[in-house]
Design an enzyme around this catalytic site. Structure first.
Site, PDB file in Angstrom:
ATOM      1  N   GLY A  16      31.904 -31.331  50.510  1.00 44.68           N
ATOM      2  CA  GLY A  16      32.300 -29.979  50.879  1.00 44.68           C
ATOM      3  C   GLY A  16      31.464 -28.951  50.146  1.00 44.68           C
ATOM      4  N   ALA A  17      30.959 -27.972  50.900  1.00 49.44           N
ATOM      5  CA  ALA A  17      30.066 -26.958  50.340  1.00 49.44           C
ATOM      6  C   ALA A  17      30.636 -25.558  50.522  1.00 49.44           C
ATOM      7  CB  ALA A  17      28.694 -27.068  50.994  1.00 49.44           C
ATOM      8  N   GLY A  18      31.986 -25.451  50.488  1.00 47.56           N
ATOM      9  CA  GLY A  18      32.609 -24.133  50.461  1.00 47.56           C
ATOM     10  C   GLY A  18      32.603 -23.626  49.022  1.00 47.56           C
ATOM     11  N   ALA A  20      34.868 -23.862  46.734  1.00 49.35           N
ATOM     12  CA  ALA A  20      35.377 -24.851  45.774  1.00 49.35           C
ATOM     13  C   ALA A  20      34.310 -25.906  45.466  1.00 49.35           C
ATOM     14  CB  ALA A  20      36.638 -25.507  46.320  1.00 49.35           C
ATOM     15  N   GLY A  21      33.725 -26.486  46.506  1.00 51.90           N
ATOM     16  CA  GLY A  21      32.754 -27.558  46.306  1.00 51.90           C
ATOM     17  C   GLY A  21      31.509 -27.070  45.576  1.00 51.90           C
ATOM     18  N   PHE A 120      46.578  -5.671  48.501  1.00 53.77           N
ATOM     19  CA  PHE A 120      46.823  -6.754  49.459  1.00 53.77           C
ATOM     20  C   PHE A 120      48.305  -7.102  49.425  1.00 53.77           C
ATOM     21  CE2 PHE A 120      44.119  -9.661  51.945  1.00 53.77           C
ATOM     22  CZ  PHE A 120      42.945  -8.921  51.969  1.00 53.77           C
ATOM     23  N   ASP A 221      39.657 -33.369  57.369  1.00 44.23           N
ATOM     24  CA  ASP A 221      39.122 -34.739  57.231  1.00 44.23           C
ATOM     25  C   ASP A 221      39.485 -35.364  55.886  1.00 44.23           C
ATOM     26  OD1 ASP A 221      37.921 -34.088  59.614  1.00 44.23           O
ATOM     27  OD2 ASP A 221      35.957 -33.707  58.737  1.00 44.23           O
ATOM     28  N   GLN A 240      50.594 -21.700  56.516  1.00 44.30           N
ATOM     29  CA  GLN A 240      50.750 -20.251  56.620  1.00 44.30           C
ATOM     30  C   GLN A 240      50.320 -19.708  57.982  1.00 44.30           C
ATOM     31  OE1 GLN A 240      48.186 -17.292  54.203  1.00 44.30           O
ATOM     32  NE2 GLN A 240      50.256 -17.082  53.426  1.00 44.30           N
ATOM     33  N   HIS A 242      49.254 -16.275  59.637  1.00 42.41           N
ATOM     34  CA  HIS A 242      48.797 -14.942  59.238  1.00 42.41           C
ATOM     35  C   HIS A 242      49.298 -13.931  60.264  1.00 42.41           C
ATOM     36  CE1 HIS A 242      46.139 -11.659  58.161  1.00 42.41           C
ATOM     37  NE2 HIS A 242      45.697 -12.346  57.121  1.00 42.41           N
ATOM     38  N   LEU A 252      40.843 -13.907  63.039  1.00 39.43           N
ATOM     39  CA  LEU A 252      41.476 -13.098  61.988  1.00 39.43           C
ATOM     40  C   LEU A 252      41.048 -11.639  61.977  1.00 39.43           C
ATOM     41  CD1 LEU A 252      43.364 -13.390  59.469  1.00 39.43           C
ATOM     42  CD2 LEU A 252      41.285 -13.269  58.135  1.00 39.43           C
ATOM     43  N   GLU A 255      43.858  -8.984  56.285  1.00 33.46           N
ATOM     44  CA  GLU A 255      44.920  -8.181  55.700  1.00 33.46           C
ATOM     45  C   GLU A 255      44.349  -6.931  55.016  1.00 33.46           C
ATOM     46  OE1 GLU A 255      47.744 -10.727  53.808  1.00 33.46           O
ATOM     47  OE2 GLU A 255      48.284  -9.184  52.382  1.00 33.46           O
ATOM     48  N   ARG A 286      52.857 -12.556  53.555  1.00 33.80           N
ATOM     49  CA  ARG A 286      52.552 -12.942  54.940  1.00 33.80           C
ATOM     50  C   ARG A 286      53.703 -13.636  55.652  1.00 33.80           C
ATOM     51  NH1 ARG A 286      46.371 -14.940  53.790  1.00 33.80           N
ATOM     52  NH2 ARG A 286      45.595 -12.820  53.506  1.00 33.80           N
ATOM     53  N   HIS A 352      46.850 -20.232  59.830  1.00 28.83           N
ATOM     54  CA  HIS A 352      45.769 -19.700  59.009  1.00 28.83           C
ATOM     55  C   HIS A 352      45.418 -20.554  57.815  1.00 28.83           C
ATOM     56  CE1 HIS A 352      43.294 -16.639  57.142  1.00 28.83           C
ATOM     57  NE2 HIS A 352      44.089 -16.558  56.090  1.00 28.83           N
ATOM     58  N   ARG A 394      51.181 -18.610  50.453  1.00 33.20           N
ATOM     59  CA  ARG A 394      50.066 -18.096  49.642  1.00 33.20           C
ATOM     60  C   ARG A 394      49.969 -16.582  49.761  1.00 33.20           C
ATOM     61  NH1 ARG A 394      44.703 -16.523  50.718  1.00 33.20           N
ATOM     62  NH2 ARG A 394      44.573 -17.326  52.844  1.00 33.20           N
ATOM     63  N   SER A 399      43.353 -17.377  47.580  1.00 31.20           N
ATOM     64  CA  SER A 399      42.769 -18.660  47.970  1.00 31.20           C
ATOM     65  C   SER A 399      41.316 -18.803  47.522  1.00 31.20           C
ATOM     66  CB  SER A 399      42.828 -18.839  49.480  1.00 31.20           C
ATOM     67  OG  SER A 399      42.057 -19.953  49.812  1.00 31.20           O
TER      68      SER A 399
HETATM   69  C1  LIG Z   1      39.127 -16.058  58.764  1.00 32.15           C
HETATM   70  C2  LIG Z   1      39.598 -16.312  57.361  1.00 32.15           C
HETATM   71  C3  LIG Z   1      39.555 -15.311  56.415  1.00 32.15           C
HETATM   72  C4  LIG Z   1      39.973 -15.553  55.104  1.00 32.15           C
HETATM   73  N1  LIG Z   1      39.919 -14.536  54.192  1.00 32.15           N
HETATM   74  C5  LIG Z   1      40.271 -14.787  52.904  1.00 32.15           C
HETATM   75  C6  LIG Z   1      40.165 -13.775  51.905  1.00 32.15           C
HETATM   76  O1  LIG Z   1      39.758 -12.641  52.164  1.00 32.15           O
HETATM   77  N2  LIG Z   1      40.512 -14.097  50.649  1.00 32.15           N
HETATM   78  C7  LIG Z   1      40.967 -15.330  50.299  1.00 32.15           C
HETATM   79  O2  LIG Z   1      41.256 -15.569  49.123  1.00 32.15           O
HETATM   80  N3  LIG Z   1      41.066 -16.302  51.220  1.00 32.15           N
HETATM   81  C8  LIG Z   1      40.724 -16.067  52.502  1.00 32.15           C
HETATM   82  N4  LIG Z   1      40.819 -17.065  53.436  1.00 32.15           N
HETATM   83  C9  LIG Z   1      41.083 -18.436  52.987  1.00 32.15           C
HETATM   84  C10 LIG Z   1      39.837 -18.983  52.302  1.00 32.15           C
HETATM   85  O3  LIG Z   1      38.687 -18.488  52.941  1.00 32.15           O
HETATM   86  C11 LIG Z   1      39.772 -20.501  52.330  1.00 32.15           C
HETATM   87  O4  LIG Z   1      40.993 -21.043  51.920  1.00 32.15           O
HETATM   88  C12 LIG Z   1      38.676 -21.004  51.398  1.00 32.15           C
HETATM   89  O5  LIG Z   1      37.468 -20.336  51.629  1.00 32.15           O
HETATM   90  C13 LIG Z   1      38.488 -22.501  51.552  1.00 32.15           C
HETATM   91  O6  LIG Z   1      37.368 -22.880  50.796  1.00 32.15           O
HETATM   92  P1  LIG Z   1      37.059 -24.392  50.473  1.00 32.15           P
HETATM   93  O7  LIG Z   1      35.914 -24.406  49.543  1.00 32.15           O
HETATM   94  O8  LIG Z   1      38.299 -25.090  50.068  1.00 32.15           O
HETATM   95  O9  LIG Z   1      36.664 -25.022  51.885  1.00 32.15           O
HETATM   96  P2  LIG Z   1      35.682 -24.520  53.058  1.00 32.15           P
HETATM   97  O10 LIG Z   1      34.967 -23.281  52.729  1.00 32.15           O
HETATM   98  O11 LIG Z   1      36.479 -24.578  54.310  1.00 32.15           O
HETATM   99  O12 LIG Z   1      34.608 -25.655  53.079  1.00 32.15           O
HETATM  100  C14 LIG Z   1      34.920 -26.973  53.463  1.00 32.15           C
HETATM  101  C15 LIG Z   1      33.671 -27.784  53.306  1.00 32.15           C
HETATM  102  O13 LIG Z   1      33.984 -29.163  53.528  1.00 32.15           O
HETATM  103  C16 LIG Z   1      33.006 -29.732  54.354  1.00 32.15           C
HETATM  104  N5  LIG Z   1      33.624 -30.872  55.039  1.00 32.15           N
HETATM  105  C17 LIG Z   1      34.835 -30.948  55.629  1.00 32.15           C
HETATM  106  N6  LIG Z   1      35.030 -32.173  56.144  1.00 32.15           N
HETATM  107  C18 LIG Z   1      33.916 -32.887  55.866  1.00 32.15           C
HETATM  108  C19 LIG Z   1      33.493 -34.210  56.134  1.00 32.15           C
HETATM  109  N7  LIG Z   1      34.269 -35.067  56.823  1.00 32.15           N
HETATM  110  N8  LIG Z   1      32.289 -34.606  55.705  1.00 32.15           N
HETATM  111  C20 LIG Z   1      31.469 -33.755  55.030  1.00 32.15           C
HETATM  112  N9  LIG Z   1      31.819 -32.477  54.757  1.00 32.15           N
HETATM  113  C21 LIG Z   1      33.016 -32.072  55.164  1.00 32.15           C
HETATM  114  C22 LIG Z   1      32.553 -28.626  55.267  1.00 32.15           C
HETATM  115  O14 LIG Z   1      31.287 -28.883  55.779  1.00 32.15           O
HETATM  116  C23 LIG Z   1      32.565 -27.447  54.287  1.00 32.15           C
HETATM  117  O15 LIG Z   1      31.351 -27.405  53.596  1.00 32.15           O
HETATM  118  C24 LIG Z   1      40.446 -16.822  54.748  1.00 32.15           C
HETATM  119  C25 LIG Z   1      40.499 -17.831  55.701  1.00 32.15           C
HETATM  120  C26 LIG Z   1      40.116 -17.578  57.002  1.00 32.15           C
HETATM  121  C27 LIG Z   1      40.270 -18.661  58.008  1.00 32.15           C
END
Ligand SMILES: Cc1cc2nc3c(=O)[nH]c(=O)nc-3n(C[C@H](O)[C@H](O)[C@H](O)COP(=O)(O)OP(=O)(O)OC[C@H]3O[C@@H](n4cnc5c(N)ncnc54)[C@H](O)[C@@H]3O)c2cc1C
Length: 582
Positions: A16-18, A20-21, A120, A221, A240, A242, A252, A255, A286, A352, A394, A399
């Site tokens: 995962g490259a969000g 957190a990752g 918020f 996954d 949740q 939204h 979205l 908020e 929410r 959401h 939440r 988040s």
């Molecule tokens: C539209 C929207 C707006 C939001 N706005 C806010 C905000 O303003 N403030 C806030 O605090 N939160 C907000 N949130 C929530 C927040 O964005 C998310 O909870 C948070 O960014 C999740 O980050 P993450 O690093 O956990 O995962 P993600 O950013 O979702 O990344 C998941 C990663 O896992 C990888 N992955 C998944 N499955 C596999 C697999 N099988 N194999 C390989 N890679 C895989 C994907 O490629 C990706 O890189 C929002 C959410 C949404 C939907």
């Protein structure tokens, strides 16, 4: 025929490259060889969609402190969050925000150059009494700014990226995690990653609903990998909704729109939140606002009697909308044809965020049971994890904060864990990729006769209709039977595209299998929990029941498709449960 798997070895593998990752990878790579696997290009991760902000009690706009932030987070979670984890979140928020600033996140600024903050929902001053601006932001593209900065920093530090690698299973031997198996989306073929520490940071799972803010990739996954490894998930019934998804698709509207002063109005032009949360109005948490909207719609006060309401920004004026809410303006225009400077935006509640997920300790180590037994070598953080800071509901902007705080802590924890290992890691088991190979071969040559698209749609429609904002036993039981029957049909899905390269049909079919698996735990947990708490609202048990239900749900998926449940008490350190009034 799938060729023999290629093998790779890294000290640390992050899936995962969000936010957190990437934060975890950044910290781990300071000391160990670190690889990140992502099914989408890293900066396409869903974190990039986060609009409104990232909470921290910096106090740049008015007095604030972490104890107020803690109180709001505890109360917002409807007292289901673990208060030790919540305290870490809000205390670490301040240094982590400054660390992100120094890494290069281009936050919006106050006139005197500090990080700008906005109000918020659910965040207040002085233990719920006053108003506060606590969410640090970069216009309404905060997640985008954080994600790109972290990616650049990881590249600078030499993190190895396996981009468009789709992880298909964990490798577990004698109860310890030894890595993952992944499918190379571009070229086809399986790859075995042998690692000493593995982190799941695979994001949320709201794609199991029809109306959702989530990207196509949010198919949970990582959660299904956990279930298939015989491990439990925690608090899956808490999802949740939204309050402001664009009608009709649920995209979205942040908020931040209400944080900057937007109103919610019904068909009669009433600011209906006055009836549900007189003091905090549109900035109630929410769960409260979404239920209020659903009630307005169900009682016929949707616009023109239809299932939507209005979010009205017109009184903010064009200059403010373009300066602090540019993306919201663009989204409403592109997806609804509404110029929010001139007209109100049609909105509805939309699935959401996933409060539940992979159970972990404060160091992000994954738990194998409700007794907190760690799984050696396995860590989880971000939306896929349940540490649990959000409990039953939440707060907005907590988040991306969780991703940053616990992603970072997870990276540090993996370094500590690796340093503490005195012996070489065990070798991989025989045929570590056997399950993935069997799954893919079955999808290529299985029974046939069922369409994955039809099954996916039936799942999403059913989850929206029967496992939404308002729930009851009859609907939930029906949905449980439906998911079981869809799982049986899924066994007969065969993908028609047999190519190995860029086979999106294959991946969508695998993702559907994941959604069916974890949906069983959501619905079963929701049937069992006979109370109302946060986002889980049972019309047939319309009260919160602290005596019997102030506890976390753990769920295992058994081989026969049934779900086994167990419970663990909530950790309460400072704030005893009270009635939630806003
Ligand atoms: C539209 C929207 C707006 C939001 N706005 C806010 C905000 O303003 N403030 C806030 O605090 N939160 C907000 N949130 C929530 C927040 O964005 C998310 O909870 C948070 O960014 C999740 O980050 P993450 O690093 O956990 O995962 P993600 O950013 O979702 O990344 C998941 C990663 O896992 C990888 N992955 C998944 N499955 C596999 C697999 N099988 N194999 C390989 N890679 C895989 C994907 O490629 C990706 O890189 C929002 C959410 C949404 C939907």
């Amino acid at each position: 025929m799938i060729a023999p798997s290629e093998r790779h070895r890294h000290d640390v593998v992050v899936v995962g490259a969000g936010i957190a990752g990437l934060y975890a990878a950044l910290k781990a790579s300071e000391h160990f060889d670190t690889a990140v696997l992502s099914k989408v290009f890293p900066t396409r991760s869903h974190s990039g969609a986060a609009q409104g902000g990232c909470a921290a009690s910096l106090g740049n706009m008015q007095e604030d402190n972490w104890e107020w932030h803690l109180f709001d987070t505890v109360r917002g979670s409807d007292y289901l969050g673990d208060q030790d984890a919540q305290e870490v979140l809000v205390r670490e928020a301040v240094p982590v925000m400054y660390e992100m600033e120094h890494l290069g996140v281009p936050f919006s600024r106050t006139p005197d150059g500090k990080i700008a903050q906005r109000p918020f929902g659910g965040h207040y001053a002085d233990f719920g009494k006053g108003d506060i601006a606590r969410s640090c932001y970069a216009a309404d593209r905060t997640g985008h700014a954080q994600l790109h900065t972290l990616y650049e920093q990881c590249v600078k530090r030499g993190v190895r990226f396996y981009t468009e690698f789709y992880v298909t299973q964990l490798i577990v031997r004698d109860g310890a995690c030894l890595g993952v198996v992944a499918w190379d989306l571009t070229n086809g073929g399986l790859h075995i990653f042998h690692s000493r520490a593995t982190m799941l940071a695979t994001g949320g799972y709201a794609r199991a609903w029809q109306i959702t803010t989530n990207a196509h990739a949010n198919t949970g996954d990582g959660l299904s990998h956990i279930l298939r490894a015989g491990l439990p998930l925690e608090d899956m019934e808490f999802v949740q909704f939204h309050p402001t998804g664009l009608y009709p698709h649920g995209i979205l509207i942040s908020e931040a729109a209400r944080g900057e002063g937007g109103y919610l109005v019904n068909d009669k032009g009433e600011r209906f939140m006055e009836r549900y949360a007189k003091a905090k109005m549109e900035l109630a948490p929410r769960d409260v606002v979404s239920r209020a909207e659903q009630t307005e719609i169900d009682e016929g006060r949707g616009i023109g009697g239809r299932p939507y309401l209005f979010c009205d920004l017109r009184h903010l004026g064009a200059a403010k909308i373009h300066e602090v809410l540019p993306q919201i303006h663009e989204l409403a225009l592109k997806f609804c044809g509404v110029d929010c400077v001139k007209d109100p935006i049609p909105i509805q509640p939309t699935a959401h965020y996933s409060m539940g997920g992979i159970p972990t300790g404060l160091d992000t180590a994954v738990y194998a049971d409700e007794k907190k037994t760690p799984v050696p070598g396995l860590f989880a953080s971000g939306e896929c994890a349940c540490v649990s800071v959000h409990g039953a509901n939440r707060l907005g902007t907590n988040s991306t904060l969780e991703c940053a705080v616990y992603g970072r802590l997870g990276g540090i924890a993996m370094v500590d864990w690796l340093r503490a290992q005195r012996s070489e890691p065990p070798p991989l088991p025989e045929g570590p990729d056997a399950a993935s190979r069997a799954e893919i071969e079955h999808l290529f040559s299985g029974g046939g006769g069922e369409s994955d698209a039809e099954i996916r749609q039936a799942l999403q429609v059913g989850m929206t209709a029967r496992c939404g904002i308002y729930r009851n036993a009859a609907d939930l039981e029906k949905q449980l039977a439906e998911v079981k029957s869809l799982r049986e049909r899924y066994g007969k899905v065969r993908v028609s595209d047999r190519s190995l390269r860029v086979n999106t049909e294959l991946i969508e079919a695998i993702e559907l299998g994941h959604m069916l698996d974890f949906s069983l735990t959501i619905v079963t947990g929701a049937i069992a929990r006979k109370e109302c708490r946060g986002a889980h609202w049972r019309t047939d048990h319309p009260w919160r029941d602290d005596k019997d239900w102030l506890k976390h749900t753990f769920s295992w998926l058994e081989e026969n498709g049934s779900v086994r449940l167990a419970y663990r008490p909530v950790t309460i350190t400072r704030f005893q449960p009270q009635e939630r009034k806003y």
